[in-house]
Design a protein around this motif. Structure first.
Motif, PDB file in Angstrom:
ATOM      1  N   UNK A 194       0.847  -1.206   0.000  1.00  0.00           N
ATOM      2  CA  UNK A 194       0.000   0.000   0.000  1.00  0.00           C
ATOM      3  C   UNK A 194       0.873   1.244   0.000  1.00  0.00           C
ATOM      4  N   UNK A 195       0.463   2.232  -0.795  1.00  0.00           N
ATOM      5  CA  UNK A 195       1.136   3.528  -0.822  1.00  0.00           C
ATOM      6  C   UNK A 195       0.106   4.626  -0.642  1.00  0.00           C
ATOM      7  N   UNK A 196       0.266   5.432   0.400  1.00  0.00           N
ATOM      8  CA  UNK A 196      -0.590   6.603   0.593  1.00  0.00           C
ATOM      9  C   UNK A 196       0.224   7.837   0.228  1.00  0.00           C
ATOM     10  N   UNK A 197      -0.407   8.750  -0.487  1.00  0.00           N
ATOM     11  CA  UNK A 197       0.270   9.939  -0.995  1.00  0.00           C
ATOM     12  C   UNK A 197      -0.439  11.169  -0.453  1.00  0.00           C
TER      13      UNK A 197
ATOM     14  N   UNK B  98      -3.509  11.343   8.863  1.00  0.00           N
ATOM     15  CA  UNK B  98      -3.540  10.165   9.733  1.00  0.00           C
ATOM     16  C   UNK B  98      -4.904   9.501   9.642  1.00  0.00           C
ATOM     17  N   UNK B  99      -4.915   8.176   9.576  1.00  0.00           N
ATOM     18  CA  UNK B  99      -6.169   7.481   9.312  1.00  0.00           C
ATOM     19  C   UNK B  99      -6.812   6.862  10.538  1.00  0.00           C
ATOM     20  N   UNK B 100      -6.013   6.469  11.537  1.00  0.00           N
ATOM     21  CA  UNK B 100      -6.587   5.758  12.672  1.00  0.00           C
ATOM     22  C   UNK B 100      -5.868   6.035  13.972  1.00  0.00           C
TER      23      UNK B 100
ATOM     24  N   UNK C 293       4.535   5.548   2.718  1.00  0.00           N
ATOM     25  CA  UNK C 293       3.856   6.834   2.854  1.00  0.00           C
ATOM     26  C   UNK C 293       4.688   7.903   2.162  1.00  0.00           C
ATOM     27  N   UNK C 294       4.052   8.687   1.297  1.00  0.00           N
ATOM     28  CA  UNK C 294       4.730   9.775   0.588  1.00  0.00           C
ATOM     29  C   UNK C 294       4.201  11.094   1.110  1.00  0.00           C
TER      30      UNK C 294
ATOM     31  N   UNK D 268       2.322   6.183   9.510  1.00  0.00           N
ATOM     32  CA  UNK D 268       3.360   5.247   9.094  1.00  0.00           C
ATOM     33  C   UNK D 268       4.729   5.911   9.184  1.00  0.00           C
ATOM     34  N   UNK D 269       5.651   5.288   9.906  1.00  0.00           N
ATOM     35  CA  UNK D 269       6.984   5.862  10.106  1.00  0.00           C
ATOM     36  C   UNK D 269       8.070   5.068   9.403  1.00  0.00           C
TER      37      UNK D 269
END
Length: 231
Positions: A169-172, A176-178, A196-197, A216-217
């Motif tokens: 998975x890639x989030x751009x 923060x989602x949760x 994460x980008x 995500x870190x």
């Protein structure tokens, strides 16, 4: 960025280019890149279907006949309906594939996920039954902004549904989602790889929504400028 290895099942950052391209196409009426796009989707992907929920959430699905891989990309905020999701302050229970409460997600994202989940789940089941998503393949998710947050939720959910495949998975530019419980659960999935980008000063990606502590870190790509990537 590493050369893409479309035929390989083992994920690494080589998947990111396709994920970025798909997230861009998710906004368009067309299902493939045009000449102006700097990052293009690998030609081995074939467009499969678009899905749109009643709440405005929209996604596109591509398939790879070469290896059974599937790529799902969620559109970012593009309509008044999606703006309403963005504005839904609060939290929503996130349930895994077994129906267990494993954390909370931002309310608007949770409502959007519930709106599209059954349709997406049905389509992936159909693909599985017709030879896609075989054991050892890669099920991939991406999205920009709202779409990135939905991709984080979807990849966490489907990593349990399909434990014999690798999920990437890639989030751009996604917020923060949760909460921390959702984050811990997501990171504990042995077959899930996230990327994460973000960009410094991005008002969306650098926003931590109230009570949402999952950011995500690992595998974070920081774009410092047009020509330079951060550490």
């Amino acid at each position: 960025m590493p050369k893409r290895k479309h035929s390989e099942a083992t994920p690494d950052l080589s998947w990111v280019e396709d994920h970025v391209a798909a997230a861009s196409i998710a906004y368009k009426k067309e299902n493939f890149n045009d000449a102006a796009d700097k990052v293009k989707l690998d030609q081995a992907w074939q467009f499969y279907k678009s899905i749109e929920g009643q709440r405005g959430v929209k996604l596109k699905i591509w398939i790879s006949p070469n290896n059974g891989n599937v790529l799902v990309s969620f559109r970012g905020t593009s309509s008044a309906k999606e703006m309403k999701l963005d504005a839904m302050v609060g939290s929503e229970i996130f349930r895994n594939a077994k129906g267990e409460n494993v954390g909370y997600v931002y309310k608007g994202f949770g409502v959007g996920w519930d709106d599209i989940k059954s349709q997406l789940e049905d389509e992936l089941k159909i693909l599985k039954q017709t030879g896609y998503i075989p054991d050892g393949s890669v099920l991939q998710f991406s999205g920009h902004s709202l779409g990135g947050s939905l991709a984080e939720i979807a990849s966490t959910y489907f990593s349990d549904v399909y434990p014999q495949v690798m999920v990437t998975e890639t989030s751009i530019g996604a917020p923060s989602s949760g909460d921390a419980h959702f984050g811990d659960y997501s990171r504990s999935r042995p077959n899930l790889q996230r990327t994460r980008i973000v960009a410094p000063g991005d008002p969306i990606a650098n926003t931590k929504l109230p009570g949402m502590d999952f950011v995500e870190k690992q595998n974070v790509i920081n774009f410092m400028s047009k020509n330079k990537k951060g550490p």
